[in-house]
Each structure stands twice: as C-alpha cells, then as structure tokens.
Design a protein around this motif. Structure first.
Motif, PDB file in Angstrom:
ATOM      1  N   LEU A  18      -0.493 -14.233   3.576  1.00  0.00           N
ATOM      2  CA  LEU A  18       0.643 -13.542   2.979  1.00  0.00           C
ATOM      3  C   LEU A  18       0.923 -14.038   1.570  1.00  0.00           C
ATOM      4  N   PHE A  19       0.963 -15.355   1.396  1.00  0.00           N
ATOM      5  CA  PHE A  19       1.429 -15.919   0.142  1.00  0.00           C
ATOM      6  C   PHE A  19       0.357 -16.026  -0.942  1.00  0.00           C
ATOM      7  N   SER A  20      -0.908 -15.959  -0.572  1.00  0.00           N
ATOM      8  CA  SER A  20      -1.944 -16.104  -1.587  1.00  0.00           C
ATOM      9  C   SER A  20      -2.921 -14.934  -1.602  1.00  0.00           C
ATOM     10  N   LEU A  21      -3.457 -14.559  -0.444  1.00  0.00           N
ATOM     11  CA  LEU A  21      -4.494 -13.530  -0.420  1.00  0.00           C
ATOM     12  C   LEU A  21      -3.961 -12.146  -0.776  1.00  0.00           C
ATOM     13  N   THR A  22      -2.662 -11.904  -0.571  1.00  0.00           N
ATOM     14  CA  THR A  22      -2.100 -10.606  -0.950  1.00  0.00           C
ATOM     15  C   THR A  22      -2.288 -10.368  -2.439  1.00  0.00           C
ATOM     16  N   GLY A  23      -1.954 -11.360  -3.246  1.00  0.00           N
ATOM     17  CA  GLY A  23      -2.115 -11.218  -4.686  1.00  0.00           C
ATOM     18  C   GLY A  23      -3.567 -11.144  -5.108  1.00  0.00           C
ATOM     19  N   VAL A  24      -4.431 -11.942  -4.465  1.00  0.00           N
ATOM     20  CA  VAL A  24      -5.862 -11.926  -4.781  1.00  0.00           C
ATOM     21  C   VAL A  24      -6.461 -10.555  -4.491  1.00  0.00           C
ATOM     22  N   ALA A  25      -6.168 -10.014  -3.300  1.00  0.00           N
ATOM     23  CA  ALA A  25      -6.728  -8.724  -2.903  1.00  0.00           C
ATOM     24  C   ALA A  25      -6.205  -7.594  -3.771  1.00  0.00           C
ATOM     25  N   GLY A  50      -5.616  -3.132  -5.958  1.00  0.00           N
ATOM     26  CA  GLY A  50      -4.420  -2.721  -6.670  1.00  0.00           C
ATOM     27  C   GLY A  50      -3.270  -2.494  -5.694  1.00  0.00           C
ATOM     28  N   PRO A  51      -2.333  -1.617  -5.999  1.00  0.00           N
ATOM     29  CA  PRO A  51      -1.220  -1.350  -5.079  1.00  0.00           C
ATOM     30  C   PRO A  51      -1.682  -0.843  -3.713  1.00  0.00           C
ATOM     31  N   ALA A  52      -2.899  -0.285  -3.658  1.00  0.00           N
ATOM     32  CA  ALA A  52      -3.428   0.232  -2.394  1.00  0.00           C
ATOM     33  C   ALA A  52      -3.782  -0.875  -1.421  1.00  0.00           C
ATOM     34  N   VAL A  53      -3.452  -2.129  -1.768  1.00  0.00           N
ATOM     35  CA  VAL A  53      -3.641  -3.222  -0.827  1.00  0.00           C
ATOM     36  C   VAL A  53      -2.832  -2.963   0.440  1.00  0.00           C
ATOM     37  N   GLY A  72     -16.425  -2.799  -4.496  1.00  0.00           N
ATOM     38  CA  GLY A  72     -15.333  -3.701  -4.161  1.00  0.00           C
ATOM     39  C   GLY A  72     -14.346  -3.921  -5.273  1.00  0.00           C
ATOM     40  N   HIS A  73     -14.615  -3.344  -6.465  1.00  0.00           N
ATOM     41  CA  HIS A  73     -13.709  -3.534  -7.594  1.00  0.00           C
ATOM     42  C   HIS A  73     -12.917  -2.250  -7.809  1.00  0.00           C
ATOM     43  N   TYR A  74     -11.851  -2.098  -7.009  1.00  0.00           N
ATOM     44  CA  TYR A  74     -10.971  -0.930  -7.012  1.00  0.00           C
ATOM     45  C   TYR A  74     -11.642   0.288  -6.364  1.00  0.00           C
ATOM     46  N   GLY A  75     -10.925   1.382  -6.332  1.00  0.00           N
ATOM     47  CA  GLY A  75     -11.414   2.565  -5.649  1.00  0.00           C
ATOM     48  C   GLY A  75     -11.431   2.348  -4.139  1.00  0.00           C
ATOM     49  N   LEU A  76     -12.106   3.240  -3.427  1.00  0.00           N
ATOM     50  CA  LEU A  76     -12.171   3.145  -1.968  1.00  0.00           C
ATOM     51  C   LEU A  76     -12.910   1.891  -1.512  1.00  0.00           C
ATOM     52  N   ALA A  97     -10.951  -5.452   0.097  1.00  0.00           N
ATOM     53  CA  ALA A  97      -9.682  -6.152   0.269  1.00  0.00           C
ATOM     54  C   ALA A  97      -9.347  -6.313   1.746  1.00  0.00           C
ATOM     55  N   ALA A  98      -9.641  -5.289   2.546  1.00  0.00           N
ATOM     56  CA  ALA A  98      -9.379  -5.368   3.984  1.00  0.00           C
ATOM     57  C   ALA A  98     -10.196  -6.490   4.614  1.00  0.00           C
ATOM     58  N   GLY A  99     -11.472  -6.606   4.203  1.00  0.00           N
ATOM     59  CA  GLY A  99     -12.302  -7.680   4.715  1.00  0.00           C
ATOM     60  C   GLY A  99     -11.822  -9.046   4.263  1.00  0.00           C
ATOM     61  N   THR A 100     -11.351  -9.138   3.018  1.00  0.00           N
ATOM     62  CA  THR A 100     -10.875 -10.413   2.478  1.00  0.00           C
ATOM     63  C   THR A 100      -9.613 -10.885   3.181  1.00  0.00           C
TER      64      THR A 100
END
Length: 489
Positions: free
Chosen positions: A46-53, A59-62, A232-236, A242-245
C-alpha cells in the motif's frame, strides 16, 4: 530415471482430516483469520508499491491493476477455501500440492514458499527499521547510521572514503521480538495483530478522508497513459505489469491458509477469512490509490521513494505526516509477524512429512508452537536483514505467490478427478470454471514479470531440488526409502 524414483516423486499425501497429534492448538476463528489476512496484506504494497506501479507502469489506471490482482486472488482464494476444508493441515499450498500432485510438486511449492516468506519478512523488516529510525530522529533519538545499514550500503564519507554500514540492528531487533512472541503462542500473536491492524486502518482512513477534498481531477487525465512502445510502460500492458508487481500486496492469502490446523473450523472459517480479508484489502487499496493519484500526478511518482509523504504535502495537514509514519510502522509490524508465522508453519509441515529434519516438526510441550522452526528462521531472516540490501529481492515474493496460487487452482481440479466422492465442507461454485480462471489470470501475471525475477525463481528452485535429492526423497514419511539410494548415502 528408474520406476522407483518416479513412484517416490509422485507419491501423494492421503486426503482427509489429519490427526490432531501435531501439538498445534486450534484456537483461531474467522475473525482472527480476517485480521491476519488484513495484517499481512496491508503494508509495504500500500505505502510503497502503489506509487511505484502508478509512476512506472499504469498511471492513474493503477486502480484497474488492483482490481485485476484482486480478481485473480478471489479465484485462488475460493480454491484455497475448498482445499482447506478437505485438508485442514498446516502448510497451505505445500500440503495441497503434495496431496493432489505428488511429493515433488509439494516440495517445489514448499521450497518456493519458504523463500517467499523469508525474503518478504527480511525486506519488510529493513523498511520498518528505516521508518523507525526516522521516527526516532524526530524525537531527538539518533542511532548510528552504521548500525542501521548493511555492509553493502554507503552511509557517509570520512577522509574522502565511503563509510559502509556494519549491520541493520533495528531490523534484527524487530525480527527477534516478533519471533519470541510467536514462540509464546498463536493466541497472543493474533491479539497483537488485531490491535496493530485497527491502528493502521484508522490511519489509512484518515489519509483517505482528509485527502479527498484536495484531489485535482486533472491528475486523472489521461486515466490510461498511452504506451511508450515498451511492454509494461503504460497502456494496457502497463496495467498488466502493474498488476503483477503489486501482487506482493496480496501476499496475505497464502499466509492465512498456513494456519488451517490452528483454526477451530477450517472448512467454514477459512473461506470467510480469505474472502473477508480480500474484500477489505481491495476496497482499501482502490480507495487509497484513487486518493494518491488524485493528489499527485503519476509522472511525479517516478523514482519517488516516499509517494505517500509527497501526496500529504499537497494537503494543509502537516500532522498527517506523523500519523502516516505511525501507520506505516504498524503496517510493517503486522506484515513481518504474519510472514514469520507463515514460513514456520510451512517448514513445520514439511518436517512432519519427513522432507526436512525431524527437529523442525516438533512443538513445544507447553507452548504448543514449533519453537525450533521459529528459532531457525529468526536466525536466517535476521541475518539477511542485518547484512544484505534485501529490498531488491522483494520482487521475488510476487512470482512466488502467483506460483502458489496456480498450483492450488490446479490442485482443486485434480482432486475433483481423483477424489470425486470426498466430502467438501466448502466447494468452489461453477464447476472448474473458477479454478481454470485462476490458473489463467495468475499465469498471465507471472508472464508479465521481468526476466531477472524469473531467473531468481529458477535458481532457488534448482537449489531446492538438490536439497530434496540429498535429503527429502530419502527420508520421506510416505513409502519406503529406495534401497539403491540408501546404499549410496
């Protein structure tokens, strides 16, 4: 490979309720299981990987990434619930794979889980130590930088030469304290976890509540940033990566199922604990990531080591910084606790089956806990936390969790064929649709992870196969030892 070895690799644990002669005490209910799941799930993710992903992948689609990960977890969680009712034993995915697919598959997933929990606990303890040092600095208590870093980390310069750390003492301290608590008993550990979970949920609610009015709608545009041409760099593909991360954030599922043999009614309580903790954590993750990406533009999160602190700077509430720091410390505390609990129960189950030395398969006569397992992992996990910059290895836990989930989903399908008439206290609805969906969704997320993560997994499993060949296959409780191999030992 001769037929004797093949039979040994494929021999399976009998399906059914084990005798309660393990020494573990059945004291946990559904509420305790939910608290354990929330305790280990809401933390570093929650506190770290959210921002990384968000910054590097989605992007906001996290938000969508968290939903995808939650759906895959739901598929696996339902499968865990069915198997926990059939096989209410300590060991989680290890035991399920052993009973459904055979000894070799059980060993592989058990060895995988040992690394998953050990590396995860070490990494989180290092992060906990850093936040604790920051909190103590604010109180005017200053620890020596050399005693809060590994020998591979530079903490300053002296005479033009870099000064390295000696050992991360605070990280070792918290591992020792929590290990001793776990040795004292599961009830005491569950009570502490419940208190810590309540504190960090209150802090998270404060961040969400006070942050909502200061969200900038413009930060959500574009909601799905266009792909840069790199997978893995934005888009679908970025949403999928991000889901895997962030699957590291959902590690709590397997940890909950490791205490099936300490649950009063695993067939009923385990599905409630798994799905209840998933529902709470998914809601919290989505709400938190919505506020975080609304307060800070996702581009500004790239390379930000403290995205939550940056987000709070966009509000007028300076006191929130201290509150969040407390929430993070509590969050990491409960994560370490449950990871240490999970690794000891998997090791305990493997030793009870003869795949590891018998000393790890015994419980203390008075405490009813596997003290030898706790002492062993207190040493291993503490050593890693003290002397290695362990954060980079935390990515290993994501692929380890996904592999465990795939094996569990496969196990449900296999046991429905091999044991169709076996009573099931809880049955996953929809036939094999949900287990197949779990296999596909978790498999796709595994494939989205980087090559280095896969390499670490393969190397660790290769080491495990050597250990199994030298010890496990010879001492397995199931069946006779292969005479030819015994003669060579």
């Amino acid at each position: 490979m001769n037929t004797g070895i093949i039979r040994a690799l494929l021999r399976r644990l009998p399906v059914g309720a084990p005798a309660d002669d393990t020494g573990l005490k059945r004291v946990l209910g559904a509420g305790s299981l939910v608290a354990l799941g929330v305790g280990v799930t809401i933390g570093a993710g929650l506190f770290s990987l959210t921002g990384v992903a968000a910054g590097s992948n989605a992007g906001p689609a996290v938000l969508i990434s968290f939903v995808l990960a939650a759906v895959a977890c739901a598929f696996a969680g339902l499968c865990y619930g069915e198997l926990a009712g059939m096989i209410p034993a300590a060991g989680s995915a290890y035991v399920y794979a052993y009973a459904a697919l055979g000894e070799l598959a059980g060993w592989i997933i058990g060895w995988d889980l040992v690394l998953e929990y050990t590396v995860g606990a070490s990494a989180v303890s290092v992060s906990w130590a850093r936040y604790m040092r920051s909190l103590l600095d604010g109180w005017g208590i200053h620890l020596s930088p050399r005693l809060t870093a590994s020998p591979f980390e530079v903490v300053g310069m002296a005479g033009g030469q870099p000064v390295h750390g000696i050992a991360n003492v605070p990280a070792v301290f918290i591992i020792v304290v929590l290990s001793v608590l776990l040795m004292r008993g599961i009830s005491e550990s569950a009570r502490l976890n419940a208190i810590v979970v309540a504190i960090k949920l209150a802090v998270i609610a404060a961040v969400i509540g006070f942050g909502l009015p200061y969200i900038k709608i413009a930060n959500y545009t574009p909601f799905i940033p266009p792909n840069t041409g790199e997978f893995g760099h934005y888009g679908l593909s970025g949403i999928l990566r991000a889901a895997g991360t962030i699957f590291f954030a959902y590690l709590g599922f397997d940890a909950v199922s490791t205490v099936a043999q300490e649950t009063r009614n695993p067939g009923r309580d385990m599905p409630i604990g798994l799905m209840g903790s998933l529902a709470i954590c998914t809601f919290v993750y989505i709400a938190f990531s919505f506020v975080l990406t609304g307060l800070v533009n996702y581009r500004d999160m790239i390379g930000d080591a403290a995205p939550v602190a940056t987000a709070i700077d966009h509000t007028p509430f300076g006191w929130l910084q201290a509150a969040v720091k407390l929430g993070i410390i509590c969050g990491f505390l409960s994560v370490i606790l449950v990871l240490l609990l999970g690794q000891s129960r998997v090791f305990f189950a493997m030793a009870r089956d003869g795949l590891l030395p018998p000393m790890f398969g015994r419980t203390h006569a008075r405490l009813g806990t596997p003290v030898a397992c706790h002492l062993f992992f207190m040493g291993v996990t503490g050593t890693l936390a003290a002397f290695l910059p362990i954060e980079q290895l935390a990515h290993m836990t994501s692929i380890g969790t996904l592999l465990a989930f795939v094996i569990v989903c496969v196990g449900v399908i296999v046991l429905r064929v091999r044991e169709p008439d076996r009573p099931r206290v809880f049955r996953v609805p929809g036939g094999n649709l949900i287990p197949v969906a779990g296999i596909i969704s978790c498999g796709v997320m595994m494939l989205s992870l980087d090559g280095l993560t896969w390499l670490r997994l393969v190397v660790w499993l290769a080491i495990g196969l050597v250990v199994y060949a030298l010890y496990g296959i010879r001492h397995s409780r199931l069946g006779a030892v292969i005479p030819a191999m015994r003669g060579k030992s």
